[in-house]
Write a protein that holds these residues in place. Structure first.
Motif, PDB file in Angstrom:
ATOM      1  N   SER A 168       0.371  -1.583  -0.106  1.00  0.00           N
ATOM      2  CA  SER A 168       0.027  -0.351  -0.448  1.00  0.00           C
ATOM      3  C   SER A 168       1.065   1.485   0.099  1.00  0.00           C
ATOM      4  O   SER A 168       1.683   1.249   0.635  1.00  0.00           O
TER       5      SER A 168
ATOM      6  N   ALA B 245      -9.758   1.424  -2.075  1.00  0.00           N
ATOM      7  CA  ALA B 245      -7.862   1.710  -1.690  1.00  0.00           C
ATOM      8  C   ALA B 245      -8.536   2.615  -3.511  1.00  0.00           C
ATOM      9  O   ALA B 245      -9.287   2.528  -4.232  1.00  0.00           O
TER      10      ALA B 245
ATOM     11  N   SER C 142      -3.313   2.724  -1.618  1.00  0.00           N
ATOM     12  CA  SER C 142      -3.717   3.198  -0.508  1.00  0.00           C
ATOM     13  C   SER C 142      -4.913   2.553   0.210  1.00  0.00           C
ATOM     14  O   SER C 142      -5.692   3.511  -0.798  1.00  0.00           O
TER      15      SER C 142
END
Length: 445
Positions: free
Chosen positions: A147, A421, A427
């Motif tokens: 991420s 995300a 992220s």
């Protein structure tokens, strides 16, 4: 350039036939250390010069009682001689077929019994394999996505992506239908489901099973367009049947068969390999998708408008696409709670512990203050609109409809969690909206 193994033998000016492309979520157009060989952020599937597809042909049940050295072979198909030869030398069941250069799937039911399904060449299909392994049967090498796009392979201690994760089989004739199956054939042309793997015999008699962490697929409702909505995540079996999700990724008990759904990939279908998520784009879908040149034109259009920092009054500019990971002096920054765009400044801190929490000097709203990055991977856009919205908290900028679409998608995370995300950096999105409309100030002169 197209790889020789995928390039179509055709007239000099004839374009090779493209089935579609796979784009890995979390990469903004390129792997952090650069695309190399079979390890890249996107992979195009072209019609092969010669078909390499396979289809199930015969089933062999191999019994190996511990009390006897004899191996009893019951065959529902042909080609038993090589199995008997292996039985005499007590070869593992999976070697019974691979020694003849044929593909096979081995289902270990117990220490005493294995079912081997033999596959034969299919002249009407092309097969492409995806997985973590760098061995030659894998066409597209995929590693775990971290991420935030800080993808350093040294951070991965133990990958959850299978070495031979899945395979995509494309029809060589129109309409070039693409189907996905869990698991891929290894260097011995075998798929081996061990004793602990989830496996079963279907009512029609054919064997099937699931891989350890599973291959999940989600088909969007309405295709991959401005009006698209998220679909339901399903699990795909080794033979391509569709099941509801298990309680956790590696649970022994399979989900329920979903009879009215298929393993046919649609434009915008998502494939999750438990560590990386891939987006499937059809050739036709890509034809209607904004290009890299279009995104570059939008970047230049924003910069040509000379947006200014409302406080410092300095002109802002998005960096060029090949500088998309370097914060530059003219980089636009934004308060992600309100959307006001500024140049970089070092005031407005409201907390000693939350370094990223700032108070917007325009509206006094407190929230994350981050540099803005243009979303450069064209495959993630559902439309060709201007980049007006930013994902929170990463600051990647895309069109409004693209930002809102991805904000609704629950992506698998870990063994049983799901969360939205950013497609450009993976992220996890925060806040109720997950994205914010940007407010630029034009030049005052």
């Amino acid at each position: 350039m197209f790889s020789p193994s995928q390039e179509e033998h055709c007239a000099p000016n004839k374009e090779p036939i493209k089935y579609g492309e796979l784009v890995v979520l979390g990469y903004n157009g390129c792997l952090p250390n650069g695309d190399r060989g079979r390890r890249k952020s996107r992979f195009a599937l072209y019609k092969r010069p010669k078909s390499n597809g396979v289809r199930a042909s015969s089933v062999h049940v191999i019994s190996t009682p511990q009390a006897s050295k004899d191996l009893c072979i019951e065959s529902e198909g042909s080609s038993v001689d090589s199995l008997q030869a292996c039985a005499i030398s007590h070869c593992p069941p999976e070697k019974a077929i691979s020694s003849r250069g044929q593909h096979s799937i081995s289902y270990t039911l117990s220490r005493n019994q294995t079912v081997v399904v033999e596959y034969t060449h299919d002249k009407d299909t092309d097969m492409f394999q995806i997985g973590r392994s760098t061995e030659s049967p894998i066409d597209f090498v995929v590693t775990d996505t971290i991420s935030g796009n800080q993808n350093d392979e040294t951070q991965i201690t133990q990958s959850t992506i299978s070495r031979f994760a899945c395979r995509i089989v494309c029809d060589r004739n129109l309409p070039y239908t693409a189907r996905i199956f869990a698991a891929g054939f290894d260097s011995s042309k075998n798929i081996f489901l061990g004793e602990k793997a989830a496996k079963w015999k279907n009512p029609d008699g054919h064997m099937d099973g699931l891989t350890t962490n599973g291959v999940l697929v989600m088909h969007p409702k309405g295709g991959f367009t401005e009006e698209s909505k998220p679909g339901v995540w399903r699990e795909i079996s080794v033979c391509g049947d569709v099941y509801t999700l298990r309680e956790t990724r590696s649970a022994q008990q399979r989900g329920k068969l979903v009879e009215n759904e298929t393993n046919i990939l649609q434009d915008g279908s998502l494939i999750d390999l438990c560590g990386a998520t891939l987006l499937w784009r059809t050739a036709d879908g890509l034809f209607h998708t904004p290009t890299q040149k279009h995104i570059e034109a939008l970047r230049q259009e924003i910069n040509a408008a000379r947006p200014q920092c409302p406080v410092g009054l300095n002109t802002l500019a998005f960096p060029s696409i090949n500088r998309k990971d370097v914060v530059e002096e003219k980089q636009p920054w934004a308060y992600l709670t309100c959307g006001h765009v500024h140049g970089y400044h070092n005031w407005g801190h409201r907390s000693d512990t939350e370094a990223n929490e700032r108070e917007c000097p325009m509206c006094r709203t407190v929230g994350p203050y981050v540099p803005l990055w243009l979303g450069c991977e064209a495959g993630f856009y559902v439309d060709a609109g201007p980049p007006t919205h930013a994902f929170s908290p990463c600051g990647h900028v895309s069109s409004e409809k693209s930002a809102k679409y991805w904000s609704q998608i629950p992506l698998p995370h870990g063994t049983h969690a799901f969360h939205a995300a950013c497609p450009f950096c993976a992220s996890q999105l925060a806040g109720e909206e997950s994205c914010v409309k940007l407010i630029f100030q034009g030049p005052i002169d």
